[in-house]
Design a protein around this motif. Structure first.
Motif, PDB file in Angstrom:
ATOM      1  N   CYS A  10      37.492  50.641  36.274  1.00  0.00           N
ATOM      2  CA  CYS A  10      36.755  49.809  37.234  1.00  0.00           C
ATOM      3  C   CYS A  10      35.356  49.516  36.687  1.00  0.00           C
ATOM      4  CB  CYS A  10      36.708  50.495  38.588  1.00  0.00           C
ATOM      5  SG  CYS A  10      35.823  52.078  38.529  1.00  0.00           S
ATOM      6  N   HIS A  11      34.447  49.051  37.541  1.00  0.00           N
ATOM      7  CA  HIS A  11      33.122  48.610  37.079  1.00  0.00           C
ATOM      8  C   HIS A  11      32.221  49.734  36.569  1.00  0.00           C
ATOM      9  CE1 HIS A  11      30.799  49.756  40.806  1.00  0.00           C
ATOM     10  NE2 HIS A  11      32.034  49.857  41.230  1.00  0.00           N
ATOM     11  N   TYR A  12      32.639  50.993  36.747  1.00  0.00           N
ATOM     12  CA  TYR A  12      31.808  52.086  36.229  1.00  0.00           C
ATOM     13  C   TYR A  12      31.893  52.194  34.708  1.00  0.00           C
ATOM     14  CZ  TYR A  12      30.462  53.735  40.780  1.00  0.00           C
ATOM     15  OH  TYR A  12      29.899  53.821  42.023  1.00  0.00           O
ATOM     16  N   CYS A  13      32.948  51.605  34.099  1.00  0.00           N
ATOM     17  CA  CYS A  13      32.995  51.599  32.629  1.00  0.00           C
ATOM     18  C   CYS A  13      33.121  50.140  32.191  1.00  0.00           C
ATOM     19  CB  CYS A  13      34.087  52.507  32.088  1.00  0.00           C
ATOM     20  SG  CYS A  13      35.743  52.214  32.752  1.00  0.00           S
ATOM     21  N   ASP A  14      34.209  49.768  31.542  1.00  0.00           N
ATOM     22  CA  ASP A  14      34.297  48.384  31.049  1.00  0.00           C
ATOM     23  C   ASP A  14      35.175  47.486  31.918  1.00  0.00           C
ATOM     24  OD1 ASP A  14      36.521  49.790  30.276  1.00  0.00           O
ATOM     25  OD2 ASP A  14      36.645  48.907  28.275  1.00  0.00           O
ATOM     26  N   GLY A  15      35.518  47.959  33.136  1.00  0.00           N
ATOM     27  CA  GLY A  15      36.157  47.051  34.092  1.00  0.00           C
ATOM     28  C   GLY A  15      35.061  46.269  34.806  1.00  0.00           C
ATOM     29  N   LYS A  16      35.447  45.341  35.651  1.00  0.00           N
ATOM     30  CA  LYS A  16      34.432  44.540  36.346  1.00  0.00           C
ATOM     31  C   LYS A  16      34.517  44.692  37.861  1.00  0.00           C
ATOM     32  CE  LYS A  16      33.892  40.969  32.824  1.00  0.00           C
ATOM     33  NZ  LYS A  16      34.745  41.697  31.856  1.00  0.00           N
ATOM     34  N   PHE A  17      35.610  45.262  38.318  1.00  0.00           N
ATOM     35  CA  PHE A  17      35.881  45.268  39.751  1.00  0.00           C
ATOM     36  C   PHE A  17      35.652  46.647  40.365  1.00  0.00           C
ATOM     37  CE2 PHE A  17      37.955  41.678  37.951  1.00  0.00           C
ATOM     38  CZ  PHE A  17      37.911  40.694  38.919  1.00  0.00           C
ATOM     39  N   SER A  18      35.491  46.647  41.685  1.00  0.00           N
ATOM     40  CA  SER A  18      35.253  47.915  42.385  1.00  0.00           C
ATOM     41  C   SER A  18      36.554  48.703  42.512  1.00  0.00           C
ATOM     42  CB  SER A  18      34.701  47.622  43.785  1.00  0.00           C
ATOM     43  OG  SER A  18      35.710  47.018  44.570  1.00  0.00           O
ATOM     44  N   VAL A  19      36.414  49.972  42.865  1.00  0.00           N
ATOM     45  CA  VAL A  19      37.594  50.801  43.127  1.00  0.00           C
ATOM     46  C   VAL A  19      38.393  50.159  44.258  1.00  0.00           C
ATOM     47  CG1 VAL A  19      38.374  53.051  43.962  1.00  0.00           C
ATOM     48  CG2 VAL A  19      36.479  52.916  42.314  1.00  0.00           C
ATOM     49  N   GLU A  20      37.701  49.710  45.300  1.00  0.00           N
ATOM     50  CA  GLU A  20      38.394  49.114  46.448  1.00  0.00           C
ATOM     51  C   GLU A  20      39.196  47.873  46.025  1.00  0.00           C
ATOM     52  OE1 GLU A  20      35.950  48.150  49.856  1.00  0.00           O
ATOM     53  OE2 GLU A  20      37.735  48.086  51.153  1.00  0.00           O
ATOM     54  N   ASP A  21      38.638  47.035  45.151  1.00  0.00           N
ATOM     55  CA  ASP A  21      39.392  45.866  44.661  1.00  0.00           C
ATOM     56  C   ASP A  21      40.710  46.307  44.014  1.00  0.00           C
ATOM     57  OD1 ASP A  21      37.391  44.089  45.418  1.00  0.00           O
ATOM     58  OD2 ASP A  21      36.379  44.172  43.468  1.00  0.00           O
ATOM     59  N   HIS A  22      40.633  47.382  43.213  1.00  0.00           N
ATOM     60  CA  HIS A  22      41.848  47.888  42.563  1.00  0.00           C
ATOM     61  C   HIS A  22      42.838  48.416  43.596  1.00  0.00           C
ATOM     62  CE1 HIS A  22      41.092  47.819  38.118  1.00  0.00           C
ATOM     63  NE2 HIS A  22      39.857  47.587  38.548  1.00  0.00           N
ATOM     64  N   VAL A  23      42.311  49.133  44.576  1.00  0.00           N
ATOM     65  CA  VAL A  23      43.189  49.736  45.585  1.00  0.00           C
ATOM     66  C   VAL A  23      43.898  48.649  46.398  1.00  0.00           C
ATOM     67  CG1 VAL A  23      43.217  51.133  47.701  1.00  0.00           C
ATOM     68  CG2 VAL A  23      41.885  51.897  45.727  1.00  0.00           C
ATOM     69  N   ILE A  24      43.155  47.627  46.825  1.00  0.00           N
ATOM     70  CA  ILE A  24      43.757  46.549  47.629  1.00  0.00           C
ATOM     71  C   ILE A  24      44.877  45.868  46.830  1.00  0.00           C
ATOM     72  CG2 ILE A  24      43.309  44.249  48.629  1.00  0.00           C
ATOM     73  CD1 ILE A  24      40.499  45.389  49.424  1.00  0.00           C
ATOM     74  N   SER A  25      44.594  45.602  45.554  1.00  0.00           N
ATOM     75  CA  SER A  25      45.606  44.966  44.701  1.00  0.00           C
ATOM     76  C   SER A  25      46.819  45.889  44.521  1.00  0.00           C
ATOM     77  CB  SER A  25      44.981  44.632  43.343  1.00  0.00           C
ATOM     78  OG  SER A  25      45.939  44.099  42.488  1.00  0.00           O
ATOM     79  N   ALA A  26      46.554  47.190  44.353  1.00  0.00           N
ATOM     80  CA  ALA A  26      47.649  48.147  44.167  1.00  0.00           C
ATOM     81  C   ALA A  26      48.550  48.186  45.410  1.00  0.00           C
ATOM     82  CB  ALA A  26      47.080  49.532  43.883  1.00  0.00           C
TER      83      ALA A  26
END
Ligand SMILES: [Zn+2]
Ligand SMILES: [Zn+2]
Length: 288
Positions: A10-26
């Protein structure tokens, strides 16, 4: 029928999106479990690791997503941890003290340039060629052997739960044939590494990122490696190494079909805080 994915940035390293964005998509993609695995902090500059000071924020963002979505999906906290002897390792005290739900151990660096900067083997092909020439006098066999030696040392000495992209060193072959996977010395290195994993224990991920990013024509690892892993009874899971929410299940169907062809009937899933073997097909794991 449902998927799991324990390798996500996620955005804490080299991703761009929040954890929540990942969770919603998952949740939209019918995942029953999602593990976040930012690149762990290291003590030198690079473009993709998480800063040490951001760890509390990372944990907090995952915790808050867990609270909000616990009825729809299980969410786990992890890091993708580099193994660079004397610099960082999955068994470092600062990592173990974090009490992660599981660890991913990966090799991204093989030795260092003259100025001491670790050489990133999965960056651009130009950087790969520079390190190959400057550090290893263009001896590709030596580099690949060093890569697998490090992988074996990491498995044996630090015991990560998941071994990340075990044959990633092949990724530059698509642009330029640095070596052939059919060469005997290469097969021997892979064989030795799988043997180490079979004896020590640990889950080999089938990582689809190279496929959907078109870095490689095969997942990490290649189908022939998956077949050998099956013969050695090595447990596997399917991960996409997603850096954006739309990548969470890319090429999963294909990865599942390769595992089936190799003979696998079950994959490893972390559910209810416990790793377990579940049957699967091309649509995901089968929950009875
Ligand atoms: Zn990685
Ligand atoms: Zn990764």
């Amino acid at each position: 029928m449902a998927w799991t994915n324990y390798h996500n940035h996620c955005h804490y390293c080299d991703g761009k999106f929040s954890v929540e964005d990942h969770v919603i998509s998952a949740i939209e993609k019918n995942l029953i479990a999602l593990g976040m695995s930012s690149h762990c902090p290291v003590d030198f500059e690079n473009g993709w690791s998480m800063a040490k000071k951001d760890i509390p924020g990372y944990f907090e963002e995952i915790r808050s997503a867990k609270n909000k979505y616990h009825e729809q999906i299980e969410i786990y906290t992890s890091l993708e941890i580099d193994f660079i002897p004397d610099i960082v390792s999955p068994s470092d005290l600062f990592i173990t003290e974090l009490k992660l739900d599981y660890t991913i151990g990966s090799i991204h660096f093989v030795e260092a340039f003259e100025d001491g900067k670790p050489w990133e083997i999965d960056g651009s092909t130009a950087l790969f060629e520079r390190g190959l020439a400057e550090i290893h006098q263009n001896d590709i066999k030596k580099v690949v052997q060093k890569y697998f030696n490090l992988t074996r040392q990491m498995i044996r000495d630090t015991r990560p739960d998941i071994i990340g992209h075990i044959d990633k060193i092949k990724m530059h072959n698509r642009k330029k044939p640095f070596f052939s996977e059919n060469e005997r010395w290469y097969r021997n290195e892979v064989e030795e590494t799988l043997k180490t994993l079979a004896v020590t224990g640990g889950i080999m991920e089938v990582n689809t990122r190279g496929l959907y990013k078109k870095y490689s024509d095969t997942p990490y690892p290649s189908p022939w490696v998956i077949s050998r892993a099956y013969e050695m009874d090595i447990p596997v899971c399917i991960n996409s190494d997603a850096h954006t929410p739309d990548e969470i299940t890319l090429a999963f169907e294909y990865a599942a079909s390769l595992l089936k062809e190799a003979g696998y009937h079950t994959i490893q899933v972390l559910l209810k805080d416990k790793w377990q073997s579940l049957p699967f097909d091309n649509q995901g794991v089968i929950i009875s």
